[in-house]
Design a protein around this motif. Sequence first.
Motif, short mmCIF file in Angstrom:
data_model
loop_
_atom_site.label_atom_id
_atom_site.label_comp_id
_atom_site.label_asym_id
_atom_site.label_seq_id
_atom_site.Cartn_x
_atom_site.Cartn_y
_atom_site.Cartn_z
N MET A 1 59.80 56.15 51.76
CA MET A 1 59.39 56.24 50.35
C MET A 1 58.18 55.34 50.11
N SER A 2 57.13 55.88 49.46
CA SER A 2 55.92 55.11 49.23
C SER A 2 56.14 54.08 48.13
N ASN A 3 55.32 53.06 48.16
CA ASN A 3 55.43 51.96 47.20
C ASN A 3 54.14 51.93 46.39
N LYS A 4 54.24 52.24 45.10
CA LYS A 4 53.04 52.43 44.27
C LYS A 4 52.49 51.11 43.75
N ASN A 5 52.19 50.19 44.66
CA ASN A 5 51.60 48.91 44.29
C ASN A 5 50.08 49.01 44.25
N VAL A 6 49.47 48.14 43.45
CA VAL A 6 48.02 48.00 43.41
C VAL A 6 47.67 46.63 43.98
N GLU A 7 46.66 46.59 44.83
CA GLU A 7 46.20 45.31 45.38
C GLU A 7 44.69 45.17 45.18
N PHE A 8 44.31 44.06 44.55
CA PHE A 8 42.90 43.67 44.46
C PHE A 8 42.69 42.53 45.46
N VAL A 9 41.82 42.75 46.44
CA VAL A 9 41.64 41.79 47.52
C VAL A 9 40.19 41.32 47.56
N ASN A 10 39.97 40.03 47.22
CA ASN A 10 38.63 39.42 47.25
C ASN A 10 37.59 40.29 46.56
N LEU A 11 37.96 40.84 45.41
CA LEU A 11 37.11 41.79 44.71
C LEU A 11 35.95 41.08 44.02
N SER A 12 34.75 41.54 44.26
CA SER A 12 33.56 41.02 43.58
C SER A 12 32.69 42.19 43.12
N LYS A 13 31.99 41.98 42.01
CA LYS A 13 31.11 43.03 41.48
C LYS A 13 29.85 42.40 40.91
N THR A 14 28.71 42.77 41.50
CA THR A 14 27.41 42.31 41.02
C THR A 14 26.62 43.51 40.54
N PHE A 15 26.10 43.42 39.33
CA PHE A 15 25.26 44.47 38.78
C PHE A 15 23.80 44.10 39.03
N VAL A 16 23.02 45.06 39.50
CA VAL A 16 21.61 44.83 39.82
C VAL A 16 20.75 45.68 38.91
N SER A 17 19.78 45.02 38.23
CA SER A 17 18.84 45.73 37.35
C SER A 17 17.45 45.18 37.61
N GLY A 18 16.63 45.95 38.31
CA GLY A 18 15.30 45.45 38.69
C GLY A 18 15.44 44.26 39.61
N ASP A 19 14.84 43.14 39.22
CA ASP A 19 14.96 41.93 40.05
C ASP A 19 16.02 40.97 39.52
N GLN A 20 16.87 41.48 38.61
CA GLN A 20 17.91 40.66 38.01
C GLN A 20 19.28 41.03 38.56
N ASN A 21 20.05 40.03 38.95
CA ASN A 21 21.43 40.23 39.40
C ASN A 21 22.39 39.54 38.44
N PHE A 22 23.52 40.21 38.17
CA PHE A 22 24.56 39.60 37.32
C PHE A 22 25.91 39.81 38.00
N THR A 23 26.54 38.72 38.40
CA THR A 23 27.85 38.81 39.05
C THR A 23 28.94 38.72 37.99
N ALA A 24 29.56 39.85 37.72
CA ALA A 24 30.60 39.91 36.69
C ALA A 24 31.93 39.38 37.22
N LEU A 25 32.29 39.76 38.45
CA LEU A 25 33.57 39.37 39.06
C LEU A 25 33.32 38.73 40.41
N GLU A 26 34.11 37.71 40.73
CA GLU A 26 33.97 37.05 42.02
C GLU A 26 35.34 36.64 42.56
N ASN A 27 35.66 37.15 43.74
CA ASN A 27 36.92 36.80 44.43
C ASN A 27 38.15 36.99 43.52
N VAL A 28 38.28 38.18 43.00
CA VAL A 28 39.44 38.52 42.18
C VAL A 28 40.57 38.99 43.11
N ASN A 29 41.71 38.31 43.02
CA ASN A 29 42.86 38.64 43.86
C ASN A 29 44.12 38.70 43.01
#
Length: 251
Positions: A1-29
Motif C-alpha cells: 500500500m502506497s504512503n501519500k506523504n509529501v517531502e520537501f528536501v533542501n528546497l530552494s527557489k531563486t527568481f531571476v529577472s535580467g541581472d537581478q536575482n531574488f532567493t525566495a526560499l532557501e533550504n526548506v525541509n
Amino acid sequence: MSNKNVEFVNLSKTFVSGDQNFTALENVNFNINENDFFCLLGPSGCGKTTVLNILAGFEKSSSGKTEFDGREISEPSKERGVVFQADNSLYDWLTAEQNVEFGLRISGKDKKETKKVVSHYLELVGLGDQGHKFPHELSGGMRQRVQLARVLANQPEMLVMDEPFAALDAQTRRVLQDEMRRIWHENKITVLFITHDIEEALLLGSKVAVMTAGPNASIKSILDIPKDFERNRLSPEFVNKFAEVQALIAD
C-alpha cells in the motif's frame, strides 16, 4: 500500500529577472504525512505561495526536490487538487453543477456516475439546491464552495489550498472554516493550507508550520496540534497557543 506523504528536501527557489536575482526560499525541509491538515503560516512575502506552486507542479525549484508518494513532482497532476484564493477560476458561462462536472466530463466519466458524484459533492459543501445557478448569481462564499466541490469531485489524493477564504467577510470565513474541518474529517484527505492568519491555522490545522520572513525564507518551527485541542477562540488553551505562534512569527 502506497504512503501519500509529501517531502520537501533542501528546497530552494531563486527568481531571476535580467541581472537581478531574488532567493525566495532557501533550504526548506519538512514533511506532510498522509491525512495531515498541514497549515503553512507566515507573513506576506515569506514564500508560502511559492512552496504551494512547487507542490502543485506550477513552478520548479532551483535546487532540492519535492516528492509526493515517493515520486518527485515535475508537473501538475490531478492527484493534487488546487483550490485558489480567488473564485475567478470558475467558468462564468457554466452553472455550479456544470462547473463541478467539468473535470469528470473531460476525463470521460459515465454520465450517470458523473451526475451522482456532482450531486454528492454539491451536497457536501452545502449547495445541494444551488446547482442550477451561475457563478454571478452566487455569493463569494458560495463560489468558493463550488470551487472546493469541483476539486473534490475529481477525487484527488491531496488538497493544496492557497488562502481560499482570505477575500471573504469574517462571518462567511468562519462558517467555511468550520465546513472545511468537517469535510476534511469526512474525506480523510491530506491538505496543505496556506494562510497568514494565526487563528485560522489553529482552528484548522493538525500541524502548523511557521516560516521565517523572506527573502531566503525557510521553516522556523512546526507545531503538532493535539487531537483534543480545544478549537474555541476564547478558551485559555487556544489563547495560549495563539500567543506561542504569534511570538514565533514576531521573533
